[in-house]
Write a protein that holds these residues in place. Sequence first.
Motif, PDB file in Angstrom:
ATOM      1  N   ALA A   1      83.589  33.503  39.300  1.00  0.00           N
ATOM      2  CA  ALA A   1      82.642  32.585  38.661  1.00  0.00           C
ATOM      3  C   ALA A   1      81.323  33.279  38.310  1.00  0.00           C
ATOM      4  O   ALA A   1      80.453  32.679  37.699  1.00  0.00           O
ATOM      5  N   GLY A   2      81.172  34.544  38.717  1.00  0.00           N
ATOM      6  CA  GLY A   2      79.987  35.303  38.335  1.00  0.00           C
ATOM      7  C   GLY A   2      78.895  35.370  39.377  1.00  0.00           C
ATOM      8  O   GLY A   2      77.767  35.745  39.065  1.00  0.00           O
ATOM      9  N   VAL A   3      79.203  35.059  40.611  1.00  0.00           N
ATOM     10  CA  VAL A   3      78.193  35.035  41.668  1.00  0.00           C
ATOM     11  C   VAL A   3      77.858  36.427  42.192  1.00  0.00           C
ATOM     12  O   VAL A   3      76.769  36.661  42.688  1.00  0.00           O
ATOM     13  N   GLY A   4      78.775  37.379  42.071  1.00  0.00           N
ATOM     14  CA  GLY A   4      78.598  38.708  42.659  1.00  0.00           C
ATOM     15  C   GLY A   4      77.419  39.481  42.108  1.00  0.00           C
ATOM     16  O   GLY A   4      77.098  39.411  40.924  1.00  0.00           O
ATOM     17  N   HIS A   5      76.744  40.222  42.998  1.00  0.00           N
ATOM     18  CA  HIS A   5      75.603  41.041  42.616  1.00  0.00           C
ATOM     19  C   HIS A   5      75.487  42.215  43.576  1.00  0.00           C
ATOM     20  O   HIS A   5      75.658  42.059  44.777  1.00  0.00           O
ATOM     21  N   VAL A   6      75.209  43.397  43.030  1.00  0.00           N
ATOM     22  CA  VAL A   6      74.928  44.581  43.843  1.00  0.00           C
ATOM     23  C   VAL A   6      73.580  45.093  43.376  1.00  0.00           C
ATOM     24  O   VAL A   6      73.385  45.379  42.194  1.00  0.00           O
ATOM     25  N   ASN A   7      72.613  45.193  44.311  1.00  0.00           N
ATOM     26  CA  ASN A   7      71.267  45.609  43.909  1.00  0.00           C
ATOM     27  C   ASN A   7      71.150  47.130  43.820  1.00  0.00           C
ATOM     28  O   ASN A   7      72.125  47.860  44.030  1.00  0.00           O
ATOM     29  N   GLU A   8      69.954  47.609  43.519  1.00  0.00           N
ATOM     30  CA  GLU A   8      69.742  49.043  43.327  1.00  0.00           C
ATOM     31  C   GLU A   8      70.000  49.857  44.595  1.00  0.00           C
ATOM     32  O   GLU A   8      70.234  51.055  44.527  1.00  0.00           O
ATOM     33  N   ASN A   9      69.963  49.237  45.764  1.00  0.00           N
ATOM     34  CA  ASN A   9      70.256  49.919  47.031  1.00  0.00           C
ATOM     35  C   ASN A   9      71.718  49.772  47.438  1.00  0.00           C
ATOM     36  O   ASN A   9      72.063  50.017  48.592  1.00  0.00           O
ATOM     37  N   GLN A  10      72.561  49.319  46.508  1.00  0.00           N
ATOM     38  CA  GLN A  10      73.989  49.112  46.739  1.00  0.00           C
ATOM     39  C   GLN A  10      74.279  48.034  47.779  1.00  0.00           C
ATOM     40  O   GLN A  10      75.320  48.038  48.424  1.00  0.00           O
ATOM     41  N   LYS A  11      73.330  47.099  47.957  1.00  0.00           N
ATOM     42  CA  LYS A  11      73.530  45.958  48.856  1.00  0.00           C
ATOM     43  C   LYS A  11      74.211  44.836  48.084  1.00  0.00           C
ATOM     44  O   LYS A  11      73.736  44.429  47.026  1.00  0.00           O
ATOM     45  N   LYS A  12      75.304  44.338  48.639  1.00  0.00           N
ATOM     46  CA  LYS A  12      76.034  43.232  48.015  1.00  0.00           C
ATOM     47  C   LYS A  12      75.469  41.910  48.504  1.00  0.00           C
ATOM     48  O   LYS A  12      74.843  41.836  49.555  1.00  0.00           O
ATOM     49  N   ASN A  13      75.738  40.853  47.752  1.00  0.00           N
ATOM     50  CA  ASN A  13      75.289  39.522  48.152  1.00  0.00           C
ATOM     51  C   ASN A  13      76.439  38.702  48.727  1.00  0.00           C
ATOM     52  O   ASN A  13      76.402  37.487  48.734  1.00  0.00           O
ATOM     53  N   PHE A  14      77.465  39.386  49.235  1.00  0.00           N
ATOM     54  CA  PHE A  14      78.593  38.680  49.824  1.00  0.00           C
ATOM     55  C   PHE A  14      79.220  39.511  50.935  1.00  0.00           C
ATOM     56  O   PHE A  14      79.062  40.728  50.975  1.00  0.00           O
ATOM     57  N   LEU A  15      79.883  38.815  51.847  1.00  0.00           N
ATOM     58  CA  LEU A  15      80.640  39.456  52.918  1.00  0.00           C
ATOM     59  C   LEU A  15      81.985  38.773  53.003  1.00  0.00           C
ATOM     60  O   LEU A  15      82.056  37.546  53.167  1.00  0.00           O
ATOM     61  N   ILE A  16      83.046  39.561  52.873  1.00  0.00           N
ATOM     62  CA  ILE A  16      84.397  39.034  53.035  1.00  0.00           C
ATOM     63  C   ILE A  16      84.757  39.133  54.517  1.00  0.00           C
ATOM     64  O   ILE A  16      84.707  40.208  55.110  1.00  0.00           O
ATOM     65  N   VAL A  17      85.101  37.987  55.106  1.00  0.00           N
ATOM     66  CA  VAL A  17      85.434  37.921  56.527  1.00  0.00           C
ATOM     67  C   VAL A  17      86.938  37.716  56.668  1.00  0.00           C
ATOM     68  O   VAL A  17      87.515  36.837  56.026  1.00  0.00           O
ATOM     69  N   ASP A  18      87.566  38.542  57.506  1.00  0.00           N
ATOM     70  CA  ASP A  18      88.973  38.340  57.833  1.00  0.00           C
ATOM     71  C   ASP A  18      89.119  38.336  59.350  1.00  0.00           C
ATOM     72  O   ASP A  18      88.124  38.348  60.076  1.00  0.00           O
ATOM     73  N   SER A  19      90.342  38.320  59.817  1.00  0.00           N
ATOM     74  CA  SER A  19      90.580  38.211  61.266  1.00  0.00           C
ATOM     75  C   SER A  19      90.067  39.427  62.039  1.00  0.00           C
ATOM     76  O   SER A  19      89.831  39.348  63.235  1.00  0.00           O
ATOM     77  N   LYS A  20      89.855  40.548  61.369  1.00  0.00           N
ATOM     78  CA  LYS A  20      89.396  41.762  62.033  1.00  0.00           C
ATOM     79  C   LYS A  20      87.874  41.912  62.005  1.00  0.00           C
ATOM     80  O   LYS A  20      87.329  42.804  62.641  1.00  0.00           O
ATOM     81  N   THR A  21      87.188  41.048  61.279  1.00  0.00           N
ATOM     82  CA  THR A  21      85.728  41.150  61.159  1.00  0.00           C
ATOM     83  C   THR A  21      85.072  40.777  62.487  1.00  0.00           C
ATOM     84  O   THR A  21      85.353  39.726  63.049  1.00  0.00           O
ATOM     85  N   GLN A  22      84.207  41.654  62.959  1.00  0.00           N
ATOM     86  CA  GLN A  22      83.499  41.426  64.217  1.00  0.00           C
ATOM     87  C   GLN A  22      82.452  40.324  64.054  1.00  0.00           C
ATOM     88  O   GLN A  22      81.832  40.203  63.003  1.00  0.00           O
ATOM     89  N   ILE A  23      82.248  39.556  65.117  1.00  0.00           N
ATOM     90  CA  ILE A  23      81.211  38.517  65.124  1.00  0.00           C
ATOM     91  C   ILE A  23      79.847  39.141  64.836  1.00  0.00           C
ATOM     92  O   ILE A  23      79.042  38.582  64.090  1.00  0.00           O
ATOM     93  N   SER A  24      79.599  40.323  65.390  1.00  0.00           N
ATOM     94  CA  SER A  24      78.312  40.989  65.171  1.00  0.00           C
ATOM     95  C   SER A  24      78.104  41.326  63.694  1.00  0.00           C
ATOM     96  O   SER A  24      76.975  41.276  63.193  1.00  0.00           O
ATOM     97  N   THR A  25      79.165  41.635  62.972  1.00  0.00           N
ATOM     98  CA  THR A  25      79.076  41.922  61.538  1.00  0.00           C
ATOM     99  C   THR A  25      78.700  40.657  60.768  1.00  0.00           C
ATOM    100  O   THR A  25      77.867  40.701  59.852  1.00  0.00           O
ATOM    101  N   ILE A  26      79.308  39.537  61.152  1.00  0.00           N
ATOM    102  CA  ILE A  26      79.003  38.256  60.506  1.00  0.00           C
ATOM    103  C   ILE A  26      77.549  37.880  60.770  1.00  0.00           C
ATOM    104  O   ILE A  26      76.818  37.485  59.857  1.00  0.00           O
TER     105      ILE A  26
END
Length: 120
Positions: A28-53
């Motif tokens: 839908a066009g929500v994605g963005h990566v800034n000049e520091n290569q920081k994304k505006n999204f995090l994909i969470v799956d069963s292996k994603t650590q709570i600390s990462t979230i």
Amino acid sequence: MATSVLSKDRNLLAVIGDEDSITGLLLAGVGHVNENQKKNFLIVDSKTQISTIEAAFQEFTERKDVAILLINQHIAEKIRPTVDKYQQAFPALLEIPSKDHPYDPSKDSILKRVQKLSGD
């Protein structure tokens, strides 16, 4: 400061969600990566650590270019104490359903706060 001053540079959505939710929002066009290569999204799956979230939640809520943070409700449940402590107006925090996890209003921290304020 006026609300317009606080929100004038906030023009992004940030998303913490499962792969299907993120994919749909990116299409839908929500994605963005800034000049520091920081994304505006995090994909969470069963292996994603709570600390990462929690780290992504912290980063997105501290960014000055994010107006709204969307988070799948079942992921918000994993970091519920952190979500419940969040009280800022910007970025606005919205819990959303996912394909496999329907929305449950009784778990939504924002809705609970509104009901408490309105006396329901």
